[in-house]
Write an enzyme that holds these catalytic residues in place. Structure first.
Site, PDB file in Angstrom:
ATOM      1  N   THR A   1       0.844  -1.192   0.000  1.00  0.00           N
ATOM      2  CA  THR A   1       0.000   0.000   0.000  1.00  0.00           C
ATOM      3  C   THR A   1       0.878   1.242   0.000  1.00  0.00           C
ATOM      4  OG1 THR A   1      -0.116   0.432   2.389  1.00  0.00           O
ATOM      5  CG2 THR A   1      -1.570  -1.281   1.504  1.00  0.00           C
ATOM      6  N   ASP A   2       0.299   2.367  -0.336  1.00  0.00           N
ATOM      7  CA  ASP A   2       0.991   3.624  -0.102  1.00  0.00           C
ATOM      8  C   ASP A   2       0.852   3.968   1.381  1.00  0.00           C
ATOM      9  OD1 ASP A   2       2.406   5.992  -0.540  1.00  0.00           O
ATOM     10  OD2 ASP A   2       1.381   6.388  -2.427  1.00  0.00           O
ATOM     11  N   TRP A   3       1.447   5.084   1.768  1.00  0.00           N
ATOM     12  CA  TRP A   3       1.608   5.467   3.168  1.00  0.00           C
ATOM     13  C   TRP A   3       0.265   5.482   3.916  1.00  0.00           C
ATOM     14  CZ3 TRP A   3       6.428   6.708   5.348  1.00  0.00           C
ATOM     15  CH2 TRP A   3       6.396   7.251   6.643  1.00  0.00           C
TER      16      TRP A   3
END
Length: 778
Positions: free
Chosen positions: A294-296
């Protein structure tokens, strides 16, 4: 009766056990409990052996990636059993490797970071132009080589993984992350992304100079509402298959080993929760066999930002069930996952599927045998070395786009003796690097940026290359943004009582007066303007595309001196250019050209090189024309606004040269084709000027009648053609008939029999293209 008590220690060797009991049968003393540590065993056998030994907390830890710089390593490794870390390198990374080896099972950590256009946050690393800058080169080989250089430098610091390349399509220029993309065309993005993936991943997982590539942000993240970052993407699956997904499918075919989900939601479903996108399409249909990160804090965002999950444990369960492998920087994921299993929201077997995938990757990468500690001595020799700087300079040279030249350039032909170099970006090394490099704000250990001596600004380059005896005057002329310190006795959310932030600068009469004086005392002006932080990046979209700060007043004042004006744009994305720039004697687009930008720009100004870059993105006249990308779907009332043209100021594919090229007629040896054929065409291109140059021949097609609405034209091939002065070549264009496809109303990509136009020329402008007709039969 004799009773034997056998104690088998998992790390014991045959020799150790013989010391305990020399009569122990060899069959029993085989390293039975150490199969996962035996490199002679198969990856599958080692994976299953290790998985069977792991507790649920150890399994959950493998699903987590956290910031290794901001968090306590002991806590992450010994309590959370962390599987991956980012934002960590060198000495700290070595400590993390040692600590992981001391853990119960000794599972190595996978280290990654945002090495976007170079080893972004390592002091003195080679920083290339941003992706949008590199895309202007239309040079697949150099883009691949730049990624190869980055991989070599990154690997020496202990990292094995970069979160690059970006495959988003840039359409709304107000979006703050346009500069991270390869532009507006899906085919071009796919070609350049494939090149970067090859460069990063080298010959494979056993290549000790290679790193994992990441295709991001999957998918349609850039299709924003009003350009606002991470806003809802209102995109049908047909539209996604038509435009936003093809670059990602190309990445899978190229063997990209990781994907990253976007922040945004698509039609009400966050990307991180979209099982169709993450599993059904990516894994089942395309056959992706890598890892998905996932992104942040995408998992946490489903709870606290997008608010589709009542608790964090619900968000964690949804992310696991949707097909994600690693959750980047979601505090509380560990506890929430254990709660989710305990409450039956997710099965341990579902976690096993993910852990098995992650362990297989680590075994294939050889991390259990060699976790890859940083090599500090090799770093001194390799990182930022002359060979790498030369690659950087070569791609930067080819990334410069000459957009206007009224005969003033190159200056070597005019031998000026007095040159004024003016503008806020004329001597700003950080502006040249753009986002995700040096002092762009993502990490604290390089807050002051890369060492100044690593970069050449435009002022540096002109001073280095100006003819002997020239007088160089410099004036900043304006600020774009200024640092402002705020006091808050009650404290901010992070506990600080003082906060420094960037704000838009105002006109500065003293700076403008200095610039005007420098211009009036010179024969020619090199005016370097553009943008800077905080006008690009995550959470930094803009309502306008205007030149910010005091630049508008500066441009007007300098133009009014009447001195010949060469404008250099150092900017993250296309901006709205005032008339003084549109009417300047010369205009060079450099975007964010990286460390060697100043040298390359000066070489172009003084005729040491002949610019050959071409735009991968369209420039509007006005922000209200958004979006203005070239491959629009056909069908609207009229062809202009009531108050403005719909044509771009500068079109996709455009770029000038110091020489002139002429095209002959376009011919096709075969104009009736079947589904298994190739589209083949020839065209003669001549260099009719007096300088050697490179022409980029672009081939577009138009499907004249389609069963569902489709674009008027789309790029299918391009050829770089070097031509000496007076030389002509016959250029062959070739691509499969299978590429002449549309996505029909049922969402299927098909080639429909019928009539087509092949359009070939130097840009996407209709007036610049030669045309030949062909037909595809069933």
């Amino acid at each position: 009766m004799q009773i034997h008590f056998w104690v088998i220690i998992s790390w014991s060797t045959q020799q150790d056990l013989n010391l305990i009991n020399p009569t122990l049968p060899p069959l029993l003393i085989k390293k039975d409990l150490m199969k996962y540590k035996d490199p002679t065993e198969s990856v599958d056998a080692r994976t299953e052996d290790l998985l069977a030994r792991m507790t649920l907390p150890e399994k959950v830890g493998q699903l987590i990636q956290m910031d290794g710089h901001r968090n306590d390593l002991d806590e992450l490794i010994f309590r959370t059993h962390i599987g991956s870390l980012l934002h960590i390198q060198n000495e700290d990374l070595s400590k993390a490797i040692d600590k992981a080896a001391e853990s119960r099972l000794g599972i190595p950590i996978l280290f990654g970071d945002d090495c976007i256009h170079g080893h972004s946050f390592h002091h003195g690393a080679t920083i290339f132009p941003t992706q949008l800058g590199m895309a202007c080169s239309w040079n697949v080989d150099l883009i691949q080589e730049s990624a190869r250089v980055t991989a070599k430098e990154v690997r020496l610091t202990g990292l094995k993984w970069t979160f690059s390349p970006v495959l988003c399509i840039a359409r709304d220029l107000r979006w703050g992350r346009v500069g991270e993309t390869f532009g507006e065309d899906p085919f071009l993005i796919g070609e350049f992304a494939a090149a970067m993936i090859r460069g990063y991943q080298g010959s494979g997982l056993d290549d000790n100079e290679a790193i994992l590539a990441t295709a991001k942000h999957y998918a349609a993240y850039s299709e924003t509402q009003g350009g606002r970052d991470a806003s809802e993407a209102d995109v049908s699956r047909r539209k996604m298959r038509s435009f936003f997904l093809p670059p990602f499918e190309r990445a899978v075919r190229e063997g990209c080993l990781s994907f990253m989900t976007g922040y945004q939601s698509i039609n009400g479903v966050p990307s991180t929760a979209n099982r169709w996108l993450l599993n059904d399409l990516l894994r089942d249909e395309w056959g992706f066999d890598g890892v998905l990160v996932t992104d942040w804090d995408n998992v946490g965002r489903m709870h606290w930002e997008q608010k589709i999950c009542p608790t964090l444990k619900d968000a964690v369960a949804l992310a696991i069930k949707s097909g994600n492998d690693l959750a980047m920087s979601t505090p509380g994921f560990f506890e929430a996952a254990l709660e989710a299993v305990a409450e039956g929201l997710v099965d341990e077997a579902e976690i096993d599927v993910i852990v098995r995938r992650l362990l297989r990757l680590k075994f294939k990468m050889g991390l259990f045998e060699n976790p890859g500690k940083p090599d500090l001595e090799a770093q001194k020799v390799v990182i930022g070395c002359d060979e790498h700087r030369q690659v950087n300079l070569e791609i930067t040279r080819e990334s410069l786009v000459l957009l206007r030249n009224q005969g003033l350039l190159p200056l070597a032909d005019h031998t000026p003796t007095k040159i004024a170099v003016i503008g806020p970006n004329a001597d700003d090394d950080q502006a040249q690097m753009g986002d995700w490099a040096g002092a762009s704000g993502q990490v604290s250990w390089i807050a002051d940026g890369h060492p100044r001596e690593c970069s050449k600004t435009v002022l540096d380059g002109i001073r280095d290359l100006a003819p002997a005896g020239s007088e160089i005057r410099y004036a900043k002329g304006a600020d774009i943004a200024i640092l402002v310190e705020e006091d808050n006795p009650d404290g901010y959310e992070d506990g600080q009582v003082k906060k420094v932030q960037l704000e838009v600068a105002q006109d500065d009469p003293e700076l403008i007066a200095e610039a005007v004086a420098a211009a009036e005392a010179s024969d020619v002006v090199v005016l370097v303007v553009g943008d800077a932080k905080p006008f690009y990046g995550e959470c930094c979209s803009t309502a306008t595309l205007d030149l910010q700060g005091g630049q508008q007043a500066l441009i007007q004042a300098v133009a009014q001196t009447g001195k010949p004006l060469i404008v250099v744009l150092i900017n993250s994305k296309p901006l709205i250019l005032p008339e003084a720039i549109q009417n300047a004697e010369a205009l060079i687009e450099a975007f964010n050209p990286g460390m060697t930008g100043g040298t390359a720009i000066a070489e172009a100004i003084f005729g040491k090189i002949n610019p050959c870059g071409r735009l991968p993105i369209s420039f509007p006249y006005h922000v209200g024309q958004q979006p203005i990308y070239y491959n629009q779907v056909r069908g609207q009332h009229g062809n202009k606004y009531a108050d403005l043209t719909q044509e771009p100021l500068y079109a996709f594919g455009e770029g000038l040269s110091y020489t002139r090229f002429e095209y002959g007629e376009l011919s096709m040896p075969k104009s009736t084709l079947n589904m298994n054929d190739k589209v083949v065409a020839e065209i003669e291109v001549a260099n009719v000027g007096d300088r050697d140059g490179v022409e980029i021949v672009q081939a577009y097609i138009s499907d004249l009648v389609t069963s569902a609405t489709w674009v008027d034209k789309e790029l299918k091939a391009f050829v770089r053609v070097p031509l000496k002065a007076g030389e002509k070549k016959t250029v062959q264009i070739e691509f499969p008939v299978a590429d002449c496809s549309i996505v029909n109303a049922e969402g299927l990509r098909v080639v429909e029999p019928g009539d087509f136009d092949l359009l070939v020329g130097p840009s996407s402008r209709k007036s610049a293209l030669k045309q030949a007709s062909f037909q595809i039969t069933a």
